[in-house]
Design a protein around this motif. Sequence first.
Motif, PDB file in Angstrom:
ATOM      1  N   ASP A 185       0.809  -1.222   0.000  1.00  0.00           N
ATOM      2  CA  ASP A 185       0.000   0.000   0.000  1.00  0.00           C
ATOM      3  C   ASP A 185       0.840   1.269   0.000  1.00  0.00           C
ATOM      4  N   GLU A 205      -3.143  -3.756  -0.132  1.00  0.00           N
ATOM      5  CA  GLU A 205      -4.447  -3.368  -0.668  1.00  0.00           C
ATOM      6  C   GLU A 205      -4.607  -3.992  -2.044  1.00  0.00           C
ATOM      7  N   MET A 209      -6.321  -0.176  -6.936  1.00  0.00           N
ATOM      8  CA  MET A 209      -6.050   1.169  -6.427  1.00  0.00           C
ATOM      9  C   MET A 209      -5.058   1.912  -7.333  1.00  0.00           C
ATOM     10  N   TYR A 210      -4.232   1.160  -8.052  1.00  0.00           N
ATOM     11  CA  TYR A 210      -3.185   1.790  -8.864  1.00  0.00           C
ATOM     12  C   TYR A 210      -3.415   1.598 -10.363  1.00  0.00           C
ATOM     13  N   LEU A 225     -11.745   6.799  -3.921  1.00  0.00           N
ATOM     14  CA  LEU A 225     -10.526   6.037  -3.670  1.00  0.00           C
ATOM     15  C   LEU A 225     -10.282   5.877  -2.174  1.00  0.00           C
ATOM     16  N   GLU A 228     -12.966   3.437  -0.622  1.00  0.00           N
ATOM     17  CA  GLU A 228     -12.748   2.036  -0.964  1.00  0.00           C
ATOM     18  C   GLU A 228     -11.456   1.503  -0.358  1.00  0.00           C
ATOM     19  N   LYS A 229     -10.444   2.367  -0.268  1.00  0.00           N
ATOM     20  CA  LYS A 229      -9.184   1.939   0.331  1.00  0.00           C
ATOM     21  C   LYS A 229      -9.369   1.609   1.801  1.00  0.00           C
TER      22      LYS A 229
END
Length: 349
Positions: A185, A205, A209-210, A225, A228-229
């Motif tokens: 993360d 994570e 995300m990326y 973001l 959800e993270k």
Amino acid sequence: MSDELDRVPDTEPVRDPGLPEHQYRPTDVDAAQDKRAERQISGMFAVAALLLVGFCVGYIMIDKDQTFLGWSAMNFTLGATLGGALLLMGVGIIQWAKKLMGDHEMVELRHPAGSTAEDRADTLKDLNDGINESGFGRRPMIRRTLFLSMGALALPSVILLRDMGPLPYGHKNTLWKKGMRVVNDVAGTPIKPSDLQVGQLVNAEPAIMYEKDKDGHPVIEGTELLQEKSKAAVIVVRMRPEDITPDKGRENWGVDGILCYSKICTHVGCPISLWEQQTHHLLCPCHQSTFDLADNGKVVFGPAHRPLPQLPLAVDADGYLIAVSDFTEVVGPSYPELARDQKRLDDKS
């Protein structure tokens, strides 16, 4: 005249300080103007209440990216409605005091700091007289519309507080899906089993995300973001396989002693990563709930009532850790709604 004033005690005020004759207000002598002022003030309070309702409607209905004359439509609407409501309430109260409340000159003598019983009684009498002179009890229209506008003033507060974050319910679903890689993360790099040493803990994570779309823009960004993270955050730990005692059906949820658990404490949702590698215990810094990660994340101490949800892991063709599925348990603190959400999740599975 001077002889008479000479006989006035020092404690008495000057009988004739030279004030002009009292001028009565139009509302004091004209019943029609009195009623008109009352209707005007009540109208201000009623419109203020409508503007506060408009604030809530605008906050819910107007898109944050919509513009009006080059300005943010939402900011313009919220500022105009809330500012207008407060202005009308203030003007209404001022007009009430200037036109309808008692209007007469008063003389107050200086007195010692310590009030006597008579002074306290007089104060209560003056307070009651002020209430009577305000007409609060005799003017139900003003009284009701004032209460209406003051009650409506609470609506924006409720709307704004509600929008500070999601309701404190367990999250039935996160971004984790079958085949999604587990990434660090901090750097967003995928993790291989060989990257982890026995006793090590890594905050991780989902890879989404990326990820970016075909135009190079993040798939998830901004507030979404962050939300959800916070739900999908996990910790990955590695232990000796012989130290792990998986429950029935979880024998293949790890990879060579590597297990993955939700980072959200099941007590009130604090993020946890205080790892005791010798005991395999994970400690929550908020209220000291302690979970045994070698024993399916079960609670061994503290106020938490549920084990940490575990994410089943596997390895893809390139040798990176991936999720086999989303969490099979509800992620989040143990609120009353959790039992309902968990039942729905169990029914689906």
